[in-house]
Design an enzyme around this catalytic site. Structure first.
Site, PDB file in Angstrom:
ATOM      1  N   LYS A 121       5.738  -0.066  10.251  1.00 13.80           N
ATOM      2  CA  LYS A 121       6.430  -1.280   9.805  1.00 13.80           C
ATOM      3  C   LYS A 121       6.627  -1.221   8.295  1.00 13.80           C
ATOM      4  CE  LYS A 121       5.563  -5.348   8.214  1.00 13.80           C
ATOM      5  NZ  LYS A 121       6.790  -5.626   7.452  1.00 13.80           N
ATOM      6  N   GLU A 127       9.711  -5.736   4.912  1.00 16.49           N
ATOM      7  CA  GLU A 127      10.945  -6.321   5.452  1.00 16.49           C
ATOM      8  C   GLU A 127      12.078  -6.319   4.425  1.00 16.49           C
ATOM      9  OE1 GLU A 127       7.997  -7.592   5.084  1.00 16.49           O
ATOM     10  OE2 GLU A 127       7.979  -9.737   4.634  1.00 16.49           O
ATOM     11  N   GLY A 174      -0.681  -2.279   0.530  1.00 15.06           N
ATOM     12  CA  GLY A 174      -0.084  -3.534   0.081  1.00 15.06           C
ATOM     13  C   GLY A 174      -1.093  -4.328  -0.738  1.00 15.06           C
ATOM     14  N   GLY A 175      -0.903  -5.634  -0.773  1.00 16.82           N
ATOM     15  CA  GLY A 175      -1.707  -6.494  -1.626  1.00 16.82           C
ATOM     16  C   GLY A 175      -3.092  -6.781  -1.043  1.00 16.82           C
ATOM     17  N   ILE A 176      -3.987  -7.159  -1.916  1.00 15.53           N
ATOM     18  CA  ILE A 176      -5.395  -7.340  -1.544  1.00 15.53           C
ATOM     19  C   ILE A 176      -5.565  -8.480  -0.524  1.00 15.53           C
ATOM     20  CG2 ILE A 176      -5.969  -8.873  -3.472  1.00 15.53           C
ATOM     21  CD1 ILE A 176      -8.485  -7.249  -3.901  1.00 15.53           C
ATOM     22  N   GLU A 177      -4.815  -9.573  -0.707  1.00 15.52           N
ATOM     23  CA  GLU A 177      -5.007 -10.704   0.206  1.00 15.52           C
ATOM     24  C   GLU A 177      -4.522 -10.346   1.610  1.00 15.52           C
ATOM     25  OE1 GLU A 177      -6.969 -13.132  -0.425  1.00 15.52           O
ATOM     26  OE2 GLU A 177      -7.166 -12.385  -2.476  1.00 15.52           O
ATOM     27  N   THR A 178      -3.407  -9.613   1.693  1.00 23.30           N
ATOM     28  CA  THR A 178      -2.939  -9.165   3.012  1.00 23.30           C
ATOM     29  C   THR A 178      -3.951  -8.191   3.599  1.00 23.30           C
ATOM     30  OG1 THR A 178      -0.743  -9.213   2.005  1.00 23.30           O
ATOM     31  CG2 THR A 178      -0.887  -8.338   4.225  1.00 23.30           C
ATOM     32  N   GLY A 179      -4.482  -7.323   2.762  1.00 23.31           N
ATOM     33  CA  GLY A 179      -5.478  -6.350   3.236  1.00 23.31           C
ATOM     34  C   GLY A 179      -6.680  -7.035   3.872  1.00 23.31           C
ATOM     35  N   GLU A 189      -5.077   0.609   1.406  1.00 26.38           N
ATOM     36  CA  GLU A 189      -4.660   1.055   0.063  1.00 26.38           C
ATOM     37  C   GLU A 189      -4.141  -0.181  -0.647  1.00 26.38           C
ATOM     38  OE1 GLU A 189      -4.923   4.014  -1.204  1.00 26.38           O
ATOM     39  OE2 GLU A 189      -5.287   5.266   0.552  1.00 26.38           O
ATOM     40  N   CYS A 249       1.062   0.502  -8.120  1.00 31.14           N
ATOM     41  CA  CYS A 249      -0.325   0.099  -7.853  1.00 31.14           C
ATOM     42  C   CYS A 249      -1.271   0.628  -8.918  1.00 31.14           C
ATOM     43  CB  CYS A 249      -0.760   0.598  -6.482  1.00 31.14           C
ATOM     44  SG  CYS A 249      -0.570   2.383  -6.293  1.00 31.14           S
ATOM     45  N   GLU A 267      -3.973  -8.416 -10.927  1.00 25.78           N
ATOM     46  CA  GLU A 267      -2.820  -7.515 -10.849  1.00 25.78           C
ATOM     47  C   GLU A 267      -1.526  -8.322 -10.976  1.00 25.78           C
ATOM     48  OE1 GLU A 267      -1.621  -5.865  -7.019  1.00 25.78           O
ATOM     49  OE2 GLU A 267      -1.474  -3.893  -7.938  1.00 25.78           O
TER      50      GLU A 267
HETATM   51  N1  LIG Z   1      -3.144   1.595  -3.326  1.00 28.27           N
HETATM   52  C1  LIG Z   1      -1.930   2.082  -3.177  1.00 28.27           C
HETATM   53  O1  LIG Z   1      -1.726   3.272  -3.008  1.00 28.27           O
HETATM   54  C2  LIG Z   1      -0.737   1.155  -3.248  1.00 28.27           C
HETATM   55  C3  LIG Z   1       0.546   1.702  -3.237  1.00 28.27           C
HETATM   56  C4  LIG Z   1       1.639   0.847  -3.309  1.00 28.27           C
HETATM   57  C5  LIG Z   1       1.459  -0.525  -3.392  1.00 28.27           C
HETATM   58  N2  LIG Z   1       0.201  -1.030  -3.398  1.00 28.27           N
HETATM   59  C6  LIG Z   1      -0.002  -2.478  -3.534  1.00 28.27           C
HETATM   60  O2  LIG Z   1       0.960  -3.206  -2.778  1.00 28.27           O
HETATM   61  C7  LIG Z   1       1.165  -4.487  -3.348  1.00 28.27           C
HETATM   62  C8  LIG Z   1       2.641  -4.778  -3.427  1.00 28.27           C
HETATM   63  O3  LIG Z   1       3.235  -4.648  -2.191  1.00 28.27           O
HETATM   64  P1  LIG Z   1       3.707  -5.895  -1.302  1.00 28.27           P
HETATM   65  O4  LIG Z   1       4.037  -7.054  -2.179  1.00 28.27           O
HETATM   66  O5  LIG Z   1       4.708  -5.382  -0.355  1.00 28.27           O
HETATM   67  O6  LIG Z   1       2.361  -6.232  -0.529  1.00 28.27           O
HETATM   68  P2  LIG Z   1       2.164  -7.219   0.688  1.00 28.27           P
HETATM   69  O7  LIG Z   1       0.711  -7.216   0.989  1.00 28.27           O
HETATM   70  O8  LIG Z   1       2.816  -8.525   0.455  1.00 28.27           O
HETATM   71  O9  LIG Z   1       2.993  -6.536   1.865  1.00 28.27           O
HETATM   72  C9  LIG Z   1       2.751  -5.210   2.266  1.00 28.27           C
HETATM   73  C10 LIG Z   1       3.169  -5.053   3.707  1.00 28.27           C
HETATM   74  O10 LIG Z   1       2.326  -5.870   4.513  1.00 28.27           O
HETATM   75  C11 LIG Z   1       3.118  -6.677   5.366  1.00 28.27           C
HETATM   76  N3  LIG Z   1       2.359  -7.897   5.651  1.00 28.27           N
HETATM   77  C12 LIG Z   1       2.363  -9.075   4.972  1.00 28.27           C
HETATM   78  N4  LIG Z   1       1.528  -9.956   5.568  1.00 28.27           N
HETATM   79  C13 LIG Z   1       0.994  -9.335   6.647  1.00 28.27           C
HETATM   80  C14 LIG Z   1       0.046  -9.708   7.646  1.00 28.27           C
HETATM   81  N5  LIG Z   1      -0.501 -10.928   7.686  1.00 28.27           N
HETATM   82  N6  LIG Z   1      -0.284  -8.811   8.592  1.00 28.27           N
HETATM   83  C15 LIG Z   1       0.235  -7.572   8.577  1.00 28.27           C
HETATM   84  N7  LIG Z   1       1.136  -7.150   7.660  1.00 28.27           N
HETATM   85  C16 LIG Z   1       1.511  -8.025   6.699  1.00 28.27           C
HETATM   86  C17 LIG Z   1       4.406  -6.864   4.595  1.00 28.27           C
HETATM   87  O11 LIG Z   1       5.447  -7.254   5.465  1.00 28.27           O
HETATM   88  C18 LIG Z   1       4.601  -5.485   4.007  1.00 28.27           C
HETATM   89  O12 LIG Z   1       5.157  -4.614   4.955  1.00 28.27           O
HETATM   90  C19 LIG Z   1       0.517  -4.429  -4.714  1.00 28.27           C
HETATM   91  O13 LIG Z   1      -0.698  -5.123  -4.686  1.00 28.27           O
HETATM   92  C20 LIG Z   1       0.285  -2.938  -4.928  1.00 28.27           C
HETATM   93  O14 LIG Z   1      -0.766  -2.641  -5.809  1.00 28.27           O
HETATM   94  C21 LIG Z   1      -0.889  -0.228  -3.318  1.00 28.27           C
HETATM   95  C1  LIG Z   2       0.617   5.510  -5.077  1.00 26.92           C
HETATM   96  N1  LIG Z   2       1.795   5.445  -5.965  1.00 26.92           N
HETATM   97  C2  LIG Z   2       1.371   5.727  -7.336  1.00 26.92           C
HETATM   98  C3  LIG Z   2       2.765   6.463  -5.545  1.00 26.92           C
HETATM   99  C4  LIG Z   2       2.488   4.195  -5.855  1.00 26.92           C
HETATM  100  C5  LIG Z   2       1.720   3.011  -6.134  1.00 26.92           C
HETATM  101  O1  LIG Z   2       2.267   1.927  -6.162  1.00 26.92           O
END
Ligand SMILES: NC(=O)c1ccc[n+]([C@@H]2O[C@H](COP(=O)([O-])OP(=O)(O)OC[C@H]3O[C@@H](n4cnc5c(N)ncnc54)[C@H](O)[C@@H]3O)[C@@H](O)[C@H]2O)c1
Ligand SMILES: C[N+](C)(C)CC=O
Length: 490
Positions: free
Chosen positions: A175, A178, A228-233, A250, A284, A385
Site C-alpha cells: 500500500k 494515497e 512512516g510517522g511515529i504515531e501511525t507506527g 521505520e 527521515c 520532527e
Molecule cells: N525511517 C525511515 O526509513 C523513513 C523513511 C521515509 C519516511 N519516514 C517517515 O515517514 C513520515 C512521513 O511519511 P507520511 O507522512 O506518509 O507518514 P504517515 O504515517 O502519515 O503515512 C505513512 C503510510 O501509512 C499509511 N497509514 C496512515 N494511517 C494508517 C493506519 N492507521 N494504518 C495503516 N496505515 C496507515 C499512510 O496511508 C501511508 O501509506 C516521517 O515521519 C518520516 O520520518 C521514515
Molecule cells: C531512508 N531515506 C533516507 C531514503 C529516506 C528517508 O526519508
C-alpha cells in the site's frame, strides 16, 4: 486520462465502490492522474489473493535462484523505464528530476542486490550434541506480508520492502501513500512483465485508516512492514498484536549533525545545508538539528545562513532548481505551526520562517529555508520532527556534552560527526544511539548496508542481508538417525 488501478490476484481492478482520487502535482496543484480509491474490502480481497498464493501456490517453493532471476528482470526494466519513472516521481512529489533519476538508480540497485542474494543462504548444519543425529537450520518465508510506505520517497521506500519479500518467497500486499501512488503502480506493471506469478504481489490503493489499517489488523497477514510517522507506527504495532504478526517499523527522526571546531569548515558548512534542506527537509534522516562547537559557532552560523539564502526553489523540472515544494497544503501548515512554536519558545529566527514571495511559486506548497539559532535541547522545535526545511542550531563545548545532547531525544534514526580528529569522531560515533552514524559525511545509504532506527525511530532493518532475513522465519530441523524408545514411561 486512464485511471490508475489496483493489482489483485493478477488482475488490474478498480475499487468495489468505484471511488477515485485525484493526484496533485505539489508544484502547481495541477491534477496529474486519477487513481482508484480502495477501502477495507479491497484490502481484504488482496490479502485473500496473497494468502491463497502463499498457501496453495508455488512461489515459496520455487528455487530461490528462479525468484532471484525474476527480481533481476524487475531491476533491468526499472533501468529501461527510468526516464518515465523519474518523471512520474517528480510530478507526484515535486522533487527535482535529478533527485528522481538518482532514486531510480538506487531502486534498480535494490532489486539487483536482493536478486543476487536470493540463493546465497543455503542454511546451516550445526554440530548436534546428540549422537547419531543431524541438526539443520533453514530459513523459510514468513508468509503474507503487508507493506505500507510513505510519500517522501514513494518508490524507493516501497522497493526496500518489495524486493526482499519476494526473493525470500513471501507473498505480499503493498500500500503506497494515497497521495503518491504513481511509481508504485508502474513498478507493479514491471513486476507483472517480469513474471511475478498471479497473486504473489498485490497492490491496494487508498487511505491509511481503511486500506492500511486492514493490513495491520487482518488475521491472514503474517508480517507488517511500515515506513512512516511515529504515531501511525504506534497504531500499527498495536493493531498487529491481534495475531502477533511480525512487525517492522521505520519511523521518523530528529537527527543531530555534530560539527567540531577541527572539522573541514567549508565542507561541513556545505554538507550541513545538504543534510537539512535536501528535498525540502522531507527526509527521515534529515540533519535538522545542528550542534556546533562554540569556538566556531558564530562563523559557522554566518556561513550556513549566507549559503541557505541562495537556495533556489522552483520547478523540479527546470535546470538550476535546487529544491521543490512541500508535499501538500496540509503539510506546509504543519511546518508553519512548528516554526510558530519555535518563535514562541524563544528560539531566534535568523532566516526564512515564511512562504516565498516569488510570484512563480504561488501555486506550489513552497516554504523558505528556515534557520533558528540560540536553541536549547528541550525546546519542541529541537525535539520534534518537523519534516520540512527547518534547521535548529545549538552550541556545545566538549565531546561529552555533545554526546549527551545528541542522545537526548526519543528518536534514534541517524546522525553525523564532523572532525579531522578521527579518534574523537569514532568515540562520539560509538556513543550515539542511532541506527546510522556518518563520520565526515551526511546521507549516504546503499543496498548493502542495513537501515533502521534505535529507540522510537522503530525496529527491524531494511537493506543489507539483515533486510532479507527480516522476511524469513528460522527453522531448526533435527533428525534422529537411530531412533530408540525414550524408556521414560515404561
Ligand atoms: N525511517 C525511515 O526509513 C523513513 C523513511 C521515509 C519516511 N519516514 C517517515 O515517514 C513520515 C512521513 O511519511 P507520511 O507522512 O506518509 O507518514 P504517515 O504515517 O502519515 O503515512 C505513512 C503510510 O501509512 C499509511 N497509514 C496512515 N494511517 C494508517 C493506519 N492507521 N494504518 C495503516 N496505515 C496507515 C499512510 O496511508 C501511508 O501509506 C516521517 O515521519 C518520516 O520520518 C521514515
Ligand atoms: C531512508 N531515506 C533516507 C531514503 C529516506 C528517508 O526519508
Amino acid at each position: 486520462m486512464a485511471i490508475g488501478r489496483m493489482y489483485i490476484d493478477g488482475q488490474w481492478v478498480e475499487s468495489h465502490t468505484g471511488n477515485t482520487r485525484e493526484i496533485i502535482n505539489p508544484f502547481n496543484q495541477e491534477v496529474i492522474a486519477t487513481v482508484t480509491e480502495g477501502d477495507e474490502k479491497d484490502s481484504q480481497l488482496a490479502i485473500q489473493a496473497a494468502r491463497k498464493a502463499f498457501d496453495k501456490g508455488d512461489w515459496a517453493t520455487t528455487p530461490a535462484s528462479e525468484r532471484g532471476a525474476i527480481i533481476q528482470k524487475v531491476a533491468d526494466f526499472i533501468r529501461r523505464d527510468k526516464e518515465e519513472l523519474a518523471k512520474l516521481e517528480s510530478l507526484d512529489t515535486g522533487k527535482t528530476i535529478i533527485e528522481s533519476y538518482a532514486d531510480m538508480d538506487d531502486i534498480a540497485n535494490v532489486f539487483q542486490y536482493f536478486a543476487g542474494l536470493a540463493d546465497k543462504n543455503g542454511g546451516e548444519v550445526i554440530q548436534s550434541p546428540i549422537p547419531d543425529s543431524e541438526s539443520r537450520v533453514v530459513r523459510e518465508p514468513v508468509g503474507v506480508c503487508g507493506q505500507i510506505s510513505p510519500w517522501n520517497y514513494p518508490l524507493l521506500q516501497a522497493s526496500w520492502k518489495l524486493a526482499p519479500a519476494l526473493v525470500a518467497g513471501n507473498t505480499l500486499v503493498a500500500k503506497p501513500s494515497e497521495i503518491t501512488p504513481l511509481t508504485t503502480i508502474k513498478v507493479f506493471e514491471l513486476m507483472e512483465e517480469a513474471g511475478v506469478p498471479k497473486g504473489v504481489a498485490n497492490l491496494v490503493l487508498g487511505p491509511g485508516n481503511t486500506v492500511g489499517a486492514e493490513l495491520s489488523t487482518s488475521l491472514d497477514v503474517d508480517l507488517i512492514s511500515f515506513t512512516g510517522g511515529i504515531e501511525t507506527g504506534k497504531k500499527i504495532m498495536q493493531a498487529a498484536s491481534v495475531n502477533v504478526k511480525k512487525v517492522a517499523l521505520e519511523l521518523g527522526g530528529k537527527n543531530p549533525n555534530i560539527i567540531f571546531a577541527d572539522a573541514d569548515f567549508d565542507t561541513a558548512v556545505d554538507q550541513a545545508l545538504n543534510a537539512v534542506f535536501f528535498h525540502a527537509g522531507q527526509v527521515c534522516s534529515a540533519g535538522s538539528r545542528l550542534l556546533v562547537e562554540e569556538s566556531i559557532h558564530d562563523r559557522f552560523v554566518e556561513a550556513v545562513v549566507n549559503q541557505a539564502k541562495k537556495i533556489k526553489l522552483g520547478n523540479g523540472f527546470e535546470e538550476g532548481t535546487q529544491s521543490g515544494p512541500l508535499i501538500s497544503a496540509e503539510h506546509r501548515e504543519k511546518v508553519e505551526s512548528f516554526v510558530q512554536i519555535g518563535i514562541e519558545e524563544g528560539a531566534e529566527l535568523v532566516l526564512g520562517g515564511k512562504r516565498p514571495e516569488d510570484p512563480k511559486l504561488q501555486n506550489g506548497f513552497f516554504y523558505e529555508p528556515t534557520i533558528f539559532i540560540n536553541c536549547i535541547s528541550d525546546m519542541r522545535i529541537v525535539q520534534e520532527e518537523v519534516f520540512g526545511p527547518v534547521l535548529t542550531i545549538e552550541k556545545f563545548n566538549s565531546a561529552e556534552e555533545v554526546i549527551e545532547k545528541a542522545n537526548d531525544t526519543i528518536y534514534g534514526l541517524a546522525g553525523a560527526v564532523w572532525s579531522t580528529d578521527i579518534e574523537k569522531a569514532e568515540t562520539v560515533a560509538s556513543k550515539l544511539r542511532m541506527g546510522t552514524v556518518w563520520i565526515n559525511d551526511f546521507h549516504p545509504y546503499f543496498p548493502q548496508a542495513p537501515w533502521g532506527g534505535f529507540k522510537q525511530s522503530g525496529f527491524g532493518r531494511e537493506l543489507g542481508h539483515i533486510g532479507l532475513e527480516e522476511y524469513t522465519e528460522v527453522k531448526h530441523i533435527f533428525r534422529n538417525k537411530k531412533p530408540q524408545p525414550a524408556g521414560w514411561f515404561v
